[in-house]
Design a protein around this motif. Structure first.
Motif, PDB file in Angstrom:
ATOM      1  N   ASP A  15     -45.317  40.549  12.292  1.00 35.04           N
ATOM      2  CA  ASP A  15     -44.154  41.438  12.379  1.00 35.04           C
ATOM      3  C   ASP A  15     -44.369  42.624  13.312  1.00 35.04           C
ATOM      4  O   ASP A  15     -43.399  43.299  13.682  1.00 35.04           O
ATOM      5  CB  ASP A  15     -43.788  41.961  10.988  1.00 35.04           C
ATOM      6  N   SER A  16     -45.611  42.889  13.676  1.00 34.43           N
ATOM      7  CA  SER A  16     -45.896  44.098  14.447  1.00 34.43           C
ATOM      8  C   SER A  16     -46.509  43.835  15.821  1.00 34.43           C
ATOM      9  O   SER A  16     -46.386  44.674  16.721  1.00 34.43           O
ATOM     10  CB  SER A  16     -46.846  45.007  13.659  1.00 34.43           C
ATOM     11  N   ILE A  17     -47.165  42.705  15.997  1.00 32.13           N
ATOM     12  CA  ILE A  17     -48.003  42.530  17.189  1.00 32.13           C
ATOM     13  C   ILE A  17     -47.204  42.601  18.487  1.00 32.13           C
ATOM     14  O   ILE A  17     -47.679  43.188  19.480  1.00 32.13           O
ATOM     15  CB  ILE A  17     -48.816  41.210  17.099  1.00 32.13           C
ATOM     16  N   ALA A  18     -46.004  42.057  18.519  1.00 29.29           N
ATOM     17  CA  ALA A  18     -45.202  42.117  19.750  1.00 29.29           C
ATOM     18  C   ALA A  18     -44.817  43.558  20.083  1.00 29.29           C
ATOM     19  O   ALA A  18     -44.800  43.944  21.264  1.00 29.29           O
ATOM     20  CB  ALA A  18     -43.957  41.249  19.614  1.00 29.29           C
ATOM     21  N   LYS A  19     -44.517  44.359  19.067  1.00 22.22           N
ATOM     22  CA  LYS A  19     -44.183  45.769  19.291  1.00 22.22           C
ATOM     23  C   LYS A  19     -45.368  46.496  19.921  1.00 22.22           C
ATOM     24  O   LYS A  19     -45.204  47.303  20.845  1.00 22.22           O
ATOM     25  CB  LYS A  19     -43.807  46.445  17.972  1.00 22.22           C
ATOM     26  N   VAL A  20     -46.567  46.225  19.396  1.00 22.03           N
ATOM     27  CA  VAL A  20     -47.779  46.851  19.938  1.00 22.03           C
ATOM     28  C   VAL A  20     -47.942  46.481  21.409  1.00 22.03           C
ATOM     29  O   VAL A  20     -48.147  47.347  22.268  1.00 22.03           O
ATOM     30  CB  VAL A  20     -49.024  46.415  19.136  1.00 22.03           C
ATOM     31  N   SER A 124     -49.162  57.707   5.909  1.00 23.54           N
ATOM     32  CA  SER A 124     -49.722  56.753   6.866  1.00 23.54           C
ATOM     33  C   SER A 124     -51.218  56.526   6.664  1.00 23.54           C
ATOM     34  O   SER A 124     -51.741  55.475   7.048  1.00 23.54           O
ATOM     35  CB  SER A 124     -49.462  57.216   8.301  1.00 23.54           C
ATOM     36  N   MET A 125     -51.892  57.501   6.075  1.00 23.51           N
ATOM     37  CA  MET A 125     -53.294  57.319   5.683  1.00 23.51           C
ATOM     38  C   MET A 125     -53.396  57.492   4.177  1.00 23.51           C
ATOM     39  O   MET A 125     -52.869  58.449   3.625  1.00 23.51           O
ATOM     40  CB  MET A 125     -54.214  58.313   6.402  1.00 23.51           C
ATOM     41  N   THR A 126     -54.063  56.554   3.526  1.00 29.17           N
ATOM     42  CA  THR A 126     -54.218  56.636   2.079  1.00 29.17           C
ATOM     43  C   THR A 126     -55.262  57.678   1.718  1.00 29.17           C
ATOM     44  O   THR A 126     -56.074  58.084   2.559  1.00 29.17           O
ATOM     45  CB  THR A 126     -54.655  55.279   1.509  1.00 29.17           C
ATOM     46  N   GLN A 127     -55.260  58.100   0.464  1.00 25.60           N
ATOM     47  CA  GLN A 127     -56.268  59.065   0.022  1.00 25.60           C
ATOM     48  C   GLN A 127     -57.693  58.535   0.187  1.00 25.60           C
ATOM     49  O   GLN A 127     -58.580  59.286   0.615  1.00 25.60           O
ATOM     50  CB  GLN A 127     -56.000  59.487  -1.437  1.00 25.60           C
ATOM     51  N   ASN A 198     -46.813  55.092   9.503  1.00 24.33           N
ATOM     52  CA  ASN A 198     -47.014  54.045   8.498  1.00 24.33           C
ATOM     53  C   ASN A 198     -47.018  52.681   9.174  1.00 24.33           C
ATOM     54  O   ASN A 198     -46.132  52.375   9.974  1.00 24.33           O
ATOM     55  CB  ASN A 198     -45.907  54.106   7.443  1.00 24.33           C
ATOM     56  N   ARG A 199     -48.018  51.918   8.852  1.00 23.74           N
ATOM     57  CA  ARG A 199     -48.174  50.611   9.478  1.00 23.74           C
ATOM     58  C   ARG A 199     -47.078  49.653   9.032  1.00 23.74           C
ATOM     59  O   ARG A 199     -46.442  49.862   7.988  1.00 23.74           O
ATOM     60  CB  ARG A 199     -49.545  50.014   9.141  1.00 23.74           C
ATOM     61  N   ILE A 200     -46.873  48.596   9.793  1.00 22.70           N
ATOM     62  CA  ILE A 200     -45.982  47.516   9.390  1.00 22.70           C
ATOM     63  C   ILE A 200     -46.804  46.543   8.550  1.00 22.70           C
ATOM     64  O   ILE A 200     -47.866  46.085   8.981  1.00 22.70           O
ATOM     65  CB  ILE A 200     -45.380  46.806  10.625  1.00 22.70           C
ATOM     66  N   GLY A 201     -46.336  46.236   7.353  1.00 26.96           N
ATOM     67  CA  GLY A 201     -47.089  45.344   6.472  1.00 26.96           C
ATOM     68  C   GLY A 201     -48.096  46.103   5.625  1.00 26.96           C
ATOM     69  O   GLY A 201     -48.144  47.332   5.620  1.00 26.96           O
TER      70      GLY A 201
END
Length: 229
Positions: A15-20, A124-127, A198-201
């Motif tokens: 779902d994200s690689i083409a956007k990157v 976007s980053m977890t604790q 925030n990442r996709i997936g």
């Protein structure tokens, strides 16, 4: 212009690689996506977006990065700079220009894209990520006198300096291994603040308790290993 190659490890990032890929500046000579045993359409989508796609069946971030490096090593014309970038669209690929700028203009060996708080999207980053980054960079500061503040995956390095590091980690310790070896070999380095969203997936590392624990163990293992060398 220097020859730039981008290596993107990708596990189930359909779902994200083409956007990157589409957001990477056109100054890059080749985009290399390493399909790391994905079970979705990552490979197909990356190829359709114009990337060179390699397959690494052994799961692990380091395995994927090493596969990309092995491919580059067999090319007749070697790159001047290699950029590593995640395939989840959490980084802003268009910021690659400012990541490589210190290498091109100031002859810096190694550049880390630092995910500073003011440029991070909430959540976007977890604790565990924030704590782990803070602990690892604190230990590197007191043990090796480093100035690192992040283990950010968005990074650029001169190709010949990368080869000299003799990278070996196959999984979670890849980023910290690179930074520790850069310190040991006295590479010049700098951090450049980058945006982070925030990442996709779902994250395969910080998104799971087991992944976060294993990554933490691997990172600390590399730090203590090098503290006794």
């Amino acid at each position: 212009m220097p020859i730039l190659k981008v290596i993107i490890p990708a596990y189930n990032e359909a779902d994200s690689i083409a956007k990157v890929i589409h957001d990477i500046p056109k100054t890059v000579n080749e985009i290399i996506v390493v399909n790391n045993n994905s079970t979705d359409a990552t490979e197909v989508n990356a190829k359709q977006a114009g990337a060179t796609v390699l397959t690494e069946s052994r799961k692990g971030y380091g395995y994927a990065c090493l596969k990309g490096m092995a491919y580059v090593s067999k090319q007749e014309i070697k790159p001047d700079i290699v950029v590593f970038l995640d395939g989840d669209y959490s980084d802003f690929p268009e910021e690659l220009t400012k990541i490589v700028q210190p290498i091109i203009e100031d002859n810096i060996d190694f550049v880390i894209g630092a995910r500073v708080k003011r440029l991070r999207e909430p959540g976007s980053m977890t604790q565990p990520q924030i704590f782990g980054n803070g602990l690892a960079t604190f230990l590197m500061r007191i043990m090796f006198g480093s100035n690192f503040t992040d283990l950010g995956p968005f990074r650029a390095i001169k190709y010949q300096k990368l080869l000299a590091l003799k990278m070996e980690d196959k999984t979670y310790g890849w980023t910290v291994e690179m930074q520790l070896k850069a310190l040991k070999q006295k590479l010049s380095y700098i951090e450049i603040p980058v945006s982070y969203r925030n990442r996709i997936g779902v994250s395969k590392v910080s998104g799971t308790l087991n992944g976060a624990i294993m990554a933490g163990i691997k990172i600390l293992g590399w730090i203590f290993k090098y503290s006794f060398k």
